[in-house]
Design an enzyme around this catalytic site. Structure first.
Site, PDB file in Angstrom:
ATOM      1  N   THR A 178       0.815  -1.199   0.000  1.00 22.80           N
ATOM      2  CA  THR A 178       0.000   0.000   0.000  1.00 22.80           C
ATOM      3  C   THR A 178       0.857   1.260   0.000  1.00 22.80           C
ATOM      4  O   THR A 178       2.005   1.219   0.386  1.00 22.80           O
ATOM      5  CB  THR A 178      -0.800  -0.057   1.309  1.00 22.80           C
ATOM      6  OG1 THR A 178      -1.524  -1.260   1.281  1.00 22.80           O
ATOM      7  CG2 THR A 178      -1.703   1.114   1.518  1.00 22.80           C
ATOM      8  N   ARG A 206     -12.945  -8.658  -0.157  1.00 21.20           N
ATOM      9  CA  ARG A 206     -12.127  -8.439   1.038  1.00 21.20           C
ATOM     10  C   ARG A 206     -11.710  -6.958   1.126  1.00 21.20           C
ATOM     11  O   ARG A 206     -11.235  -6.380   0.167  1.00 21.20           O
ATOM     12  CB  ARG A 206     -10.890  -9.330   0.967  1.00 21.20           C
ATOM     13  CG  ARG A 206      -9.897  -9.159   2.125  1.00 21.20           C
ATOM     14  CD  ARG A 206      -8.778  -8.234   1.773  1.00 21.20           C
ATOM     15  NE  ARG A 206      -7.712  -8.224   2.772  1.00 21.20           N
ATOM     16  CZ  ARG A 206      -6.687  -7.386   2.748  1.00 21.20           C
ATOM     17  NH1 ARG A 206      -6.575  -6.507   1.782  1.00 21.20           N
ATOM     18  NH2 ARG A 206      -5.780  -7.419   3.681  1.00 21.20           N
TER      19      ARG A 206
HETATM   20  N1  ASP Z   1      -2.264  -3.303   3.977  1.00 23.61           N
HETATM   21  C1  ASP Z   1      -2.692  -3.739   2.682  1.00 23.61           C
HETATM   22  C2  ASP Z   1      -3.907  -4.606   2.823  1.00 23.61           C
HETATM   23  O1  ASP Z   1      -3.986  -5.385   3.772  1.00 23.61           O
HETATM   24  C3  ASP Z   1      -1.675  -4.509   1.889  1.00 23.61           C
HETATM   25  C4  ASP Z   1      -0.281  -3.970   1.824  1.00 23.61           C
HETATM   26  O2  ASP Z   1       0.051  -2.926   2.331  1.00 23.61           O
HETATM   27  O3  ASP Z   1       0.540  -4.658   1.216  1.00 23.61           O
HETATM   28  O4  ASP Z   1      -4.731  -4.563   1.937  1.00 23.61           O
END
Ligand code: ASP
Length: 317
Positions: A178, A206
């Site tokens: 993210t 999700r």
């Molecule tokens: N935090 C993000 C999620 O759970 C994924 C990520 O940061 O890689 O969707």
């Protein structure tokens, strides 16, 4: 007058210089965070956010994003949104144009985006599709080869394999995840934004921590702001971004506050454990970050920076 400051997660450097330019011209932290994240969402080379993001287990790109304003703790978010390239702008529109709500998901979020005039677009780029297929081919399937699965029909075995994929998929090497951007403007306002395409091969529908206040995003101008990347189910369960801000409220530095919050999340039992990272700024403009592994950095620009600088996050070993 407050010193200008922006920090962001790995790969936020695609948007942070333009965001700092907005602050320098007297623009708000809200405007800066949104602009910075739009540029990250539009960066086709980035496969974890916006257009070009990796799809879910059904091959569809579903995006999560949120934005939070520290002084009012106003919050807007969307989850599992398809076909709109800039979920951060829809999140901002939820906050500003639909103040009776804070979070919209799926079809309802898409209807809202249509109603306020956002343009639809194809999010699955050929490169992201190829990467998705490639990784699918690379996933070992031995785990469904046990004696007890042999008698199952093909479609039942297929479903089993799909579940195994979601459970066992490990992201490829290199920076992934993210994007977080936190900005403080001249008035001292702090805004935190988060945008993601979430975990590749996630179950359709999700929604991760990026859309949830207190989990992946939290801002309170009295104490500071924090955001997370990595395994969202852990920060959802740990309330990690809010924990970081609470830690700063009780006097911890940004780095220690992140470190302690990650330590807390690390103690949760989790069969699908993957790294969690966070970063934070305090109300008086100090910053820091922590990560579950060595070598992780965050990006920083201050008023005097000519380009993004990279700072190490404290590793939790
Ligand atoms: N935090 C993000 C999620 O759970 C994924 C990520 O940061 O890689 O969707």
């Amino acid at each position: 007058m407050a010193e200008l400051l922006i920090i962001g997660s790995e790969r936020s450097e695609a948007g942070i210089p333009a965001a700092m330019e907005i602050l320098r011209r007297g623009g708000s932290a809200l405007e800066a965070v949104e602009r910075g994240l739009i540029l990250c969402e539009d960066n086709l080379a980035d496969h974890y956010v916006g257009t070009g993001g990796l799809p879910n287990a059904r091959g569809e790109v579903e995006l999560d994003a949120s934005i939070m304003v520290g002084s009012s703790r106003a919050f807007g978010a969307v989850g599992a949104v398809k076909n709109f390239p800039n979920p951060i702008s829809i999140a901002r529109a939820v906050m500003e144009k639909l103040p009776q709500h804070a979070l919209l998901v799926g079809q309802g979020a898409e209807d809202f985006a249509d109603s306020v005039g956002f343009k639809r677009a194809e999010l699955l780029t050929p490169e992201a599709k190829e990467l998705w297929l490639q990784q699918l081919r690379d996933v070992p399937v031995q785990s469904i080869e046990g004696e007890n699965t042999k008698a199952m029909t093909g479609d039942v075995r297929y479903r089993l394999a799909a579940i195994e994929l979601v459970k066992k998929f490990a992201p490829h090497e290199g920076p992934w995840g993210t994007i977080n951007i936190i900005a403080r403007d001249r008035s001292g306002e702090i805004v935190c934004g988060v945008s993601t395409s979430g975990y590749p091969y996630k179950h359709p529908g999700r929604v991760g921590d990026s859309s949830i206040p207190g989990a992946g995003n939290y801002a309170d101008s009295r104490y500071g702001a924090a955001a997370c990347t990595g395994r969202g189910e852990l920060s959802l369960r740990g309330g990690t971004a809010r924990t970081v801000v609470e830690n700063m409220r009780h006097g911890m530095s940004a780095e220690d506050a992140c470190f302690e919050a990650l330590k807390d999340a690390r103690n949760l039992p989790d069969d699908f454990r993957a790294e969690l990272r966070c970063l934070a700024i305090t109300a008086d403009g100090h910053h820091g970050g922590a990560a579950g592994m060595e070598g992780s950095t965050y990006t920083l620009m201050t008023e005097s920076s000519t380009q993004p600088e990279f700072r190490p996050r404290k590793a939790l070993l």
